[in-house]
Design a protein around this motif. Structure first.
Motif, PDB file in Angstrom:
ATOM      1  N   LYS A  74     118.707  45.439  26.079  1.00  0.00           N
ATOM      2  CA  LYS A  74     119.347  45.079  27.341  1.00  0.00           C
ATOM      3  C   LYS A  74     120.571  45.950  27.606  1.00  0.00           C
ATOM      4  CE  LYS A  74     118.231  42.253  29.683  1.00  0.00           C
ATOM      5  NZ  LYS A  74     117.230  42.184  30.771  1.00  0.00           N
TER       6      LYS A  74
ATOM      7  N   SER B 279     125.782  43.488  26.196  1.00  0.00           N
ATOM      8  CA  SER B 279     124.426  43.305  25.674  1.00  0.00           C
ATOM      9  C   SER B 279     124.342  43.826  24.255  1.00  0.00           C
ATOM     10  CB  SER B 279     123.412  44.029  26.569  1.00  0.00           C
ATOM     11  OG  SER B 279     123.269  43.389  27.806  1.00  0.00           O
TER      12      SER B 279
ATOM     13  N   SER C 221     120.893  48.247  30.838  1.00  0.00           N
ATOM     14  CA  SER C 221     121.997  48.074  31.771  1.00  0.00           C
ATOM     15  C   SER C 221     122.735  49.381  32.030  1.00  0.00           C
ATOM     16  CB  SER C 221     122.974  47.022  31.236  1.00  0.00           C
ATOM     17  OG  SER C 221     122.298  45.796  31.038  1.00  0.00           O
TER      18      SER C 221
ATOM     19  N   GLY D 257     119.625  42.644  22.293  1.00  0.00           N
ATOM     20  CA  GLY D 257     120.913  43.084  22.812  1.00  0.00           C
ATOM     21  C   GLY D 257     120.967  44.588  23.008  1.00  0.00           C
TER      22      GLY D 257
ATOM     23  N   TRP E  79     121.187  37.131  28.410  1.00  0.00           N
ATOM     24  CA  TRP E  79     119.874  37.747  28.216  1.00  0.00           C
ATOM     25  C   TRP E  79     119.592  38.017  26.745  1.00  0.00           C
ATOM     26  CZ3 TRP E  79     115.839  37.683  31.171  1.00  0.00           C
ATOM     27  CH2 TRP E  79     115.981  37.521  32.544  1.00  0.00           C
ATOM     28  N   THR E  80     120.628  38.186  25.950  1.00  0.00           N
ATOM     29  CA  THR E  80     120.417  38.302  24.513  1.00  0.00           C
ATOM     30  C   THR E  80     119.916  36.978  23.947  1.00  0.00           C
ATOM     31  OG1 THR E  80     122.157  39.975  24.317  1.00  0.00           O
ATOM     32  CG2 THR E  80     121.508  38.825  22.304  1.00  0.00           C
TER      33      THR E  80
ATOM     34  N   GLY F 106     125.008  39.873  29.887  1.00  0.00           N
ATOM     35  CA  GLY F 106     124.672  40.528  28.630  1.00  0.00           C
ATOM     36  C   GLY F 106     124.446  39.529  27.514  1.00  0.00           C
TER      37      GLY F 106
END
Length: 411
Positions: free
Chosen positions: A378, A58, A382, A375, A115-116, A112
């Protein structure tokens, strides 16, 4: 004339469908507690591996997406969801958890990056006055994945009391592969034009070296440092809610039923919050302060109610000591309170996530800068999740986990 799918709304809808089919299906499985398995240890360890690599990729995801674009990175990332889900078929037939744990680590890489890319599209593409609405649109469609995905195991396993059947996992794999196909309709940020004629990004893609430097600079960025506590805790509570609550005191079909309610509540909560985040008569600052205050009060009420329920049991699953044994939703007098509480857990979660993205959207509207910010968010999220799932895997008392979750939310 530029094709319609080059508009911000069209791109958000496409990414919403991708997340509906991939992370949405993942959430539907994870929300069952143990991904539908009676023994949650395999899933807890797999999720630890997942979020460990998720954290790394991420933080690096902003640079990866900026260099390689959103289309192919997202499509390849979707296939890691299919690999992870498919590993449960192997686990169910062999009893070995090695493939599932390895697949969890691979999924963390894909998640990762995905979701970025998602954050870039959802947060930087819309105009400032529409950010709350676009976040809500995404969250509604994305959580429809969890909702509809939850219907499948609920219907197929209505009369089945063990782990999920292989047919459910295979069906989810097919849907996740369709998500990879949907990702191929995404276009580069540079060709996305808003209704007012402005572009979604003002800067040009840089070299991998430059992106690496920009990512490292985030650790000295005051706004990212201020966002650290919220980032770390934003997924921390999933392990407790999914495994030590839903997976501990409910029958399999009720866990699936709760899943439906959890993701349905996210849809309702996200839409309701968007009305406040985009309220035209208030300044951005006032909207933000009221939203954060409302969320904080709601979170504390939900955790206080969870504390009351947690005092009634110390272990879960088939050997639960919850009074009367596992709760079934057809036993309304016993189920009403715990089931309703799980519904509100989902609602306040949607407020937490939506506000975090709204804050990032308030910091910048440039797609490349947003990629790095999302990033980073996230990645730290994470890291918190990896710690949380490993706590769940180590048989730490449920009450201790609850208190830890509740205390962290005060940070």
């Amino acid at each position: 004339m530029m094709p319609r799918y080059h508009s911000p709304l069209a791109q958000v809808l496409i990414m919403s469908c991708v997340c509906f089919l991939c992370p949405g299906m993942f959430n539907a499985l994870n929300g069952l507690g143990g991904a539908g398995q009676l023994d949650t240890h395999t899933t807890n360890n797999a999720n630890t591996a997942l979020y460990a690599t998720f954290c790394i990729f991420s933080i690096a995801g902003g640079g990866i997406v900026n260099v390689f674009g959103v289309r192919y990175t997202t499509a390849l990332s979707c296939l890691t969801y299919a690999l992870y889900t498919g590993s449960y078929v192997y686990h169910g037939n062999t009893g070995s958890d090695v493939l599932t744990i390895v697949a969890g680590g691979v999924l963390g890489i894909g998640a990762g990056i995905l979701w970025t890319a998602q954050g870039v599209i959802m947060v930087s593409y819309p105009a400032d006055a529409e950010k709350g609405k676009f976040i809500s649109i995404f969250w509604v469609i994305f959580n429809l994945g969890g909702l509809i995905g939850g219907i499948l195991p609920f219907a197929i396993n209505f009369y089945h009391s063990g782990s999920l059947t292989s047919s459910v996992y295979v069906l989810f794999v097919i849907l996740e592969c369709l998500g990879a196909m949907a990702a191929m309709f995404l276009v580069p940020p540079s060709v996305v034009v808003r209704d007012d004629g402005s572009h979604a990004t003002l800067s040009k893609s840089q070299s991998p070296g430059h992106e690496s430097i920009e990512v490292l600079k985030l650790f000295t960025n005051k706004w990212m440092l201020l966002l650290l506590p919220m980032s770390f805790t934003s997924n921390f509570f999933y392990s407790y809610q999914f495994s030590q609550y839903n997976g501990a005191i409910f029958t399999l079909r009720t866990r699936a039923f709760n899943n439906l309610l959890y993701w349905a509540s996210q849809i309702i909560g996200s839409y309701a919050l968007s009305l406040l985040l985009d309220f035209p008569r208030w300044s951005r600052r006032k909207r933000g302060l009221w939203s954060v205050g409302f969320m904080a009060v709601s979170f504390n009420v939900v955790w206080a109610c969870t504390f009351v329920v947690q005092r009634r049991y110390t272990r879960g699953g088939g050997s639960t000591d919850y009074p009367g044994g596992l709760v079934d939703f057809l036993d309304a007098p016993r189920a009403a309170g715990p089931v309703a509480l799980y519904f509100f857990m989902g609602m306040v979660d949607s407020w937490y996530q939506n506000i975090a993205y709204w804050i990032i959207g308030a910091l910048t509207s440039d797609a490349h800068i947003t990629a790095r910010y999302v990033g980073f968010y996230k990645g730290i999220q994470s890291l918190g999740a990896a710690v949380s799932w490993q706590i769940g895997a180590r048989d730490i008392p449920f009450m201790n986990q609850l208190i830890g979750n509740w205390a962290l939310l005060y940070e």
